[in-house]
Design a protein around this motif. Structure first.
Motif, PDB file in Angstrom:
ATOM      1  N   LEU A  52     -92.907   2.468  28.457  1.00 17.87           N
ATOM      2  CA  LEU A  52     -93.066   3.133  29.487  1.00 17.87           C
ATOM      3  C   LEU A  52     -91.687   4.972  29.951  1.00 17.87           C
ATOM      4  O   LEU A  52     -90.517   4.528  29.141  1.00 17.87           O
ATOM      5  CB  LEU A  52     -92.027   2.987  31.335  1.00 17.87           C
ATOM      6  CG  LEU A  52     -93.129   1.190  31.046  1.00 17.87           C
ATOM      7  CD1 LEU A  52     -92.136   0.200  32.036  1.00 17.87           C
ATOM      8  CD2 LEU A  52     -94.533   1.903  31.304  1.00 17.87           C
ATOM      9  N   LYS A  53     -92.254   5.247  30.574  1.00 18.98           N
ATOM     10  CA  LYS A  53     -91.461   7.236  30.860  1.00 18.98           C
ATOM     11  C   LYS A  53     -91.362   7.531  32.244  1.00 18.98           C
ATOM     12  O   LYS A  53     -92.144   6.553  32.689  1.00 18.98           O
ATOM     13  CB  LYS A  53     -92.007   8.271  29.707  1.00 18.98           C
ATOM     14  CG  LYS A  53     -92.061   7.409  28.291  1.00 18.98           C
ATOM     15  CD  LYS A  53     -92.179   8.835  27.845  1.00 18.98           C
ATOM     16  CE  LYS A  53     -92.820   8.857  26.409  1.00 18.98           C
ATOM     17  NZ  LYS A  53     -93.374   9.474  25.099  1.00 18.98           N
ATOM     18  N   PRO A  54     -89.975   8.865  32.397  1.00 20.89           N
ATOM     19  CA  PRO A  54     -90.238   8.505  33.295  1.00 20.89           C
ATOM     20  C   PRO A  54     -91.867   9.305  34.016  1.00 20.89           C
ATOM     21  O   PRO A  54     -92.374   9.580  33.527  1.00 20.89           O
ATOM     22  CB  PRO A  54     -89.477   9.864  33.764  1.00 20.89           C
ATOM     23  CG  PRO A  54     -88.132   9.581  32.453  1.00 20.89           C
ATOM     24  CD  PRO A  54     -89.100   8.619  31.863  1.00 20.89           C
ATOM     25  N   ASP A  55     -92.177   8.803  35.424  1.00 18.24           N
ATOM     26  CA  ASP A  55     -93.506   9.108  35.916  1.00 18.24           C
ATOM     27  C   ASP A  55     -94.492   7.729  35.554  1.00 18.24           C
ATOM     28  O   ASP A  55     -95.615   8.153  36.102  1.00 18.24           O
ATOM     29  CB  ASP A  55     -93.335   9.873  35.811  1.00 18.24           C
ATOM     30  CG  ASP A  55     -92.675  11.832  37.000  1.00 18.24           C
ATOM     31  OD1 ASP A  55     -92.025  11.119  37.683  1.00 18.24           O
ATOM     32  OD2 ASP A  55     -92.628  12.403  36.450  1.00 18.24           O
ATOM     33  N   SER A  56     -94.082   7.027  34.647  1.00 15.65           N
ATOM     34  CA  SER A  56     -94.715   5.965  34.250  1.00 15.65           C
ATOM     35  C   SER A  56     -95.616   5.476  35.186  1.00 15.65           C
ATOM     36  O   SER A  56     -95.122   4.972  36.635  1.00 15.65           O
ATOM     37  CB  SER A  56     -94.658   5.216  32.952  1.00 15.65           C
ATOM     38  OG  SER A  56     -94.293   6.234  31.783  1.00 15.65           O
ATOM     39  N   GLN A  57     -96.842   4.792  35.434  1.00 19.14           N
ATOM     40  CA  GLN A  57     -97.432   3.984  37.081  1.00 19.14           C
ATOM     41  C   GLN A  57     -97.514   2.430  35.706  1.00 19.14           C
ATOM     42  O   GLN A  57     -97.663   2.593  34.988  1.00 19.14           O
ATOM     43  CB  GLN A  57     -98.081   4.432  37.513  1.00 19.14           C
ATOM     44  CG  GLN A  57     -97.489   6.149  38.233  1.00 19.14           C
ATOM     45  CD  GLN A  57     -98.399   6.362  39.157  1.00 19.14           C
ATOM     46  OE1 GLN A  57     -98.716   7.593  38.721  1.00 19.14           O
ATOM     47  NE2 GLN A  57     -98.723   6.055  40.203  1.00 19.14           N
ATOM     48  N   ALA A  64     -86.625   8.387  39.943  1.00 13.64           N
ATOM     49  CA  ALA A  64     -85.512   8.454  38.907  1.00 13.64           C
ATOM     50  C   ALA A  64     -84.604   7.273  39.830  1.00 13.64           C
ATOM     51  O   ALA A  64     -83.602   7.152  39.090  1.00 13.64           O
ATOM     52  CB  ALA A  64     -84.668  10.015  40.277  1.00 13.64           C
ATOM     53  N   ASN A  65     -85.068   6.798  40.919  1.00 18.17           N
ATOM     54  CA  ASN A  65     -84.272   4.966  41.145  1.00 18.17           C
ATOM     55  C   ASN A  65     -84.500   4.500  39.868  1.00 18.17           C
ATOM     56  O   ASN A  65     -83.643   3.707  39.304  1.00 18.17           O
ATOM     57  CB  ASN A  65     -85.207   5.023  42.236  1.00 18.17           C
ATOM     58  CG  ASN A  65     -84.115   5.612  43.287  1.00 18.17           C
ATOM     59  OD1 ASN A  65     -83.544   6.602  43.481  1.00 18.17           O
ATOM     60  ND2 ASN A  65     -85.397   5.577  43.977  1.00 18.17           N
ATOM     61  N   THR A 117     -84.169   4.614  29.287  1.00 15.47           N
ATOM     62  CA  THR A 117     -86.037   4.234  28.763  1.00 15.47           C
ATOM     63  C   THR A 117     -85.595   2.834  28.511  1.00 15.47           C
ATOM     64  O   THR A 117     -84.072   2.566  28.198  1.00 15.47           O
ATOM     65  CB  THR A 117     -86.094   5.038  28.504  1.00 15.47           C
ATOM     66  OG1 THR A 117     -85.311   5.726  27.286  1.00 15.47           O
ATOM     67  CG2 THR A 117     -86.840   6.671  29.587  1.00 15.47           C
ATOM     68  N   VAL A 118     -86.475   1.967  28.081  1.00 12.53           N
ATOM     69  CA  VAL A 118     -85.705   0.414  27.807  1.00 12.53           C
ATOM     70  C   VAL A 118     -86.285   0.773  26.516  1.00 12.53           C
ATOM     71  O   VAL A 118     -87.172   0.792  25.869  1.00 12.53           O
ATOM     72  CB  VAL A 118     -87.080  -0.653  29.267  1.00 12.53           C
ATOM     73  CG1 VAL A 118     -86.308  -1.508  28.009  1.00 12.53           C
ATOM     74  CG2 VAL A 118     -86.189  -0.094  30.408  1.00 12.53           C
ATOM     75  N   GLY A 119     -85.481   0.568  25.600  1.00 13.01           N
ATOM     76  CA  GLY A 119     -85.775   0.387  23.813  1.00 13.01           C
ATOM     77  C   GLY A 119     -85.518  -1.153  23.141  1.00 13.01           C
ATOM     78  O   GLY A 119     -85.195  -2.035  24.795  1.00 13.01           O
ATOM     79  N   GLY A 132     -81.292   2.845  37.828  1.00 14.52           N
ATOM     80  CA  GLY A 132     -80.994   1.795  38.096  1.00 14.52           C
ATOM     81  C   GLY A 132     -81.144   1.163  36.250  1.00 14.52           C
ATOM     82  O   GLY A 132     -80.090  -0.003  36.111  1.00 14.52           O
ATOM     83  N   VAL A 133     -81.817   1.791  35.386  1.00 17.51           N
ATOM     84  CA  VAL A 133     -81.477   1.699  33.606  1.00 17.51           C
ATOM     85  C   VAL A 133     -80.775   1.516  32.755  1.00 17.51           C
ATOM     86  O   VAL A 133     -80.282   0.474  32.722  1.00 17.51           O
ATOM     87  CB  VAL A 133     -83.445   1.923  33.476  1.00 17.51           C
ATOM     88  CG1 VAL A 133     -82.829   1.309  31.098  1.00 17.51           C
ATOM     89  CG2 VAL A 133     -84.204   1.562  33.939  1.00 17.51           C
ATOM     90  N   LYS A 134     -79.742   2.621  33.680  1.00  7.31           N
ATOM     91  CA  LYS A 134     -79.377   3.272  32.881  1.00  7.31           C
ATOM     92  C   LYS A 134     -77.481   2.940  33.272  1.00  7.31           C
ATOM     93  O   LYS A 134     -76.588   2.351  32.465  1.00  7.31           O
ATOM     94  CB  LYS A 134     -78.364   5.170  33.684  1.00  7.31           C
ATOM     95  CG  LYS A 134     -79.338   5.967  32.879  1.00  7.31           C
ATOM     96  CD  LYS A 134     -79.621   6.978  33.287  1.00  7.31           C
ATOM     97  CE  LYS A 134     -79.881   8.609  32.512  1.00  7.31           C
ATOM     98  NZ  LYS A 134     -79.971   9.701  33.346  1.00  7.31           N
ATOM     99  N   ARG A 135     -77.638   2.209  34.666  1.00  5.30           N
ATOM    100  CA  ARG A 135     -76.573   1.210  34.913  1.00  5.30           C
ATOM    101  C   ARG A 135     -76.722  -0.181  34.425  1.00  5.30           C
ATOM    102  O   ARG A 135     -75.896  -0.215  33.976  1.00  5.30           O
ATOM    103  CB  ARG A 135     -76.693   1.622  36.732  1.00  5.30           C
ATOM    104  CG  ARG A 135     -76.071   0.052  37.927  1.00  5.30           C
ATOM    105  CD  ARG A 135     -76.158   0.555  39.036  1.00  5.30           C
ATOM    106  NE  ARG A 135     -74.404  -0.434  39.451  1.00  5.30           N
ATOM    107  CZ  ARG A 135     -74.942  -1.761  39.641  1.00  5.30           C
ATOM    108  NH1 ARG A 135     -74.862  -2.552  38.819  1.00  5.30           N
ATOM    109  NH2 ARG A 135     -73.432  -2.426  40.230  1.00  5.30           N
TER     110      ARG A 135
END
Length: 419
Positions: A63-68, A97-98, A117-119, A102-105
């Motif tokens: 997944l990347k930003p703007d993925s659905q 962006a939320n 992003t999730v690695g 959330g992932v960064k946190r």
């Protein structure tokens, strides 16, 4: 099952509310760590009683930003369950962006690079069961219950699983540093000691264990390794030995010691922080600074390499004639210099895999040495120092009263034993 999302939302709201009350910049290891971690244990027990947090499918790693899609929804539910995403952001299946925040946190709470992003490592952390996290928090509480470290007004702490360092002054973190600590087969020890000096342009006297495990095998493959590494072989009375005169093929017990000369390629870098202890470990610089970019920083043979170690050295020397610039100037000379601290600074190397900070955020790190077990907890808890036995003070013998002669004059003094 229909009640589950609302229950998780309530738990997440409580966790997010706790993080809004940001406290002082307190250390991860301090007098308040026990009470805060106990709060985290209670919160996570509640999460466990409600069924834990949902598992994240492997597909989230693409997944990347703007993925659905459904994987985004699953990721959002996981972040909600651990309080890394606010309930009001749940509607929708967009990696917005939320979700990134959330992932960064979540990544920051687990000592990972906050990429958003999730690695592989983030996925592993997300799918670690809450029961495992409860075990980590319990292990921390047990270690802190038996803690024998005296928190002084100034101290340094190395958290081994966190591969991180904090310089603490009056209960506040003055500096934070990334660290590289011992790999599992050469673990860093849990200890307390006192930092006594800062060494500039140090020699590295290679421990015999490393000579046997590393240098001898290197010399068997490459006879020029000693010279290429700016090392010398020194024997009796520090007389230099020609490496070519050594039979490396059969050598098992070195009859010399190996010393690496000062310089930017020295394995200790250009600064060593001395903290005398029975394990012969210390903190130091390193020429391999790219290793600090890694999330997994367990690469040393037991000592702790510190990113930004010169800043830490300057902090340790505050109150003296030395500052950051004078340290730089002295290092530039290329000469060895040992600077003794006017007052030693306590240091603790601790093993904390789960704790709650003053900001309310619960931190987790991998149990890299497998010590979150009953026996492991005992061996990885800082023990109170035993006071040094005081030498018995024997008062001087009081001279005996001189007997009085018949004529009233004192008799000759008698001899007494002397201690």
């Amino acid at each position: 099952m229909s009640a589950r999302p609302s229950i998780l939302a309530l738990a997440a709201a409580a966790l997010l509310a706790s993080t809004a009350l940001v406290g002082a910049n307190e250390p991860s290891y301090g007098p308040n760590t026990y009470d805060r971690t106990l709060e985290a244990l209670i919160t996570h027990e509640d999460v466990a009683n409600r069924g834990g947090w949902p598992k994240v499918p492997p597909g989230v790693t693409s997944l990347k930003p703007d993925s659905q899609g459904a994987d985004v929804v699953a990721l959002k539910q996981r972040l909600l369950a651990s309080g890394d995403l606010a309930p009001e952001t749940m509607p929708g299946d967009v990696y917005d962006a939320n979700v990134v925040e959330g992932v960064k946190r979540f990544q920051r709470r687990h000592g990972l690079s906050d990429l958003g992003t999730v690695g592989r490592l983030t996925l592993k952390a997300m799918n670690t069961p809450v029961e495992s996290r409860l075990n980590q928090l319990t292990a921390t509480l047990e270690r802190l219950k038996g803690n024998g470290f005296n928190f002084a007004s100034r101290y340094v702490v190395v958290n081994i699983p966190g591969a991180s360092v904090e310089a603490v002054e009056n209960g506040t973190v003055a500096q934070r540093h990334l660290a590289i600590v011992g790999r599992p087969d050469r673990p860093s020890p849990v200890i307390q000691a006192n930092i006594t000096s800062v060494n500039l342009n140090p020699y590295w006297t290679v421990p015999t264990s490393i000579v046997k495990a590393d240098i001898i095998p290197h010399m068997r493959k490459d006879p020029g390794f000693i010279a290429k590494s700016n090392m010398k072989l020194l024997g009796a009375e520090n007389k230099e030995i020609d490496p070519a005169s050594v039979n490396w093929a059969t050598l098992k017990n070195p009859y010399f010691y190996v010393r690496q000369e000062p310089g930017p390629t020295n394995s200790l870098g250009q600064m060593k922080i001395d903290m005398p202890n029975g394990d012969a470990v210390y903190m130091h610089d390193t020429p391999k600074k790219t290793l600090f970019r890694n999330d997994v920083r367990f690469n040393s043979s037991g000592c702790a390499r510190i990113e930004g170690v010169r800043d830490l050295g300057a902090w340790l020397l505050e109150g003296s004639e030395w500052n950051r610039q004078s340290i730089e100037d002295e290092i530039a000379k290329g000469e060895r210099k040992n600077i003794t601290l006017k007052k030693s600074v306590p240091v603790a190397w601790v093993y904390l895999t789960g704790w709650q900070g003053a900001d309310g955020q619960v931190q987790f790190r991998d149990d890299i040495y497998g010590l979150d077990t009953p026996q492991g907890i005992v061996t990885s808890t800082i023990q109170a120092r035993k006071p040094k036995p005081k030498a018995a003070v024997v008062p001087p013998a009081r001279p005996a009263a001189a007997p009085v002669a018949a004529a009233g004059n004192p008799a000759a003094p008698t001899a007494t034993a002397s201690n």
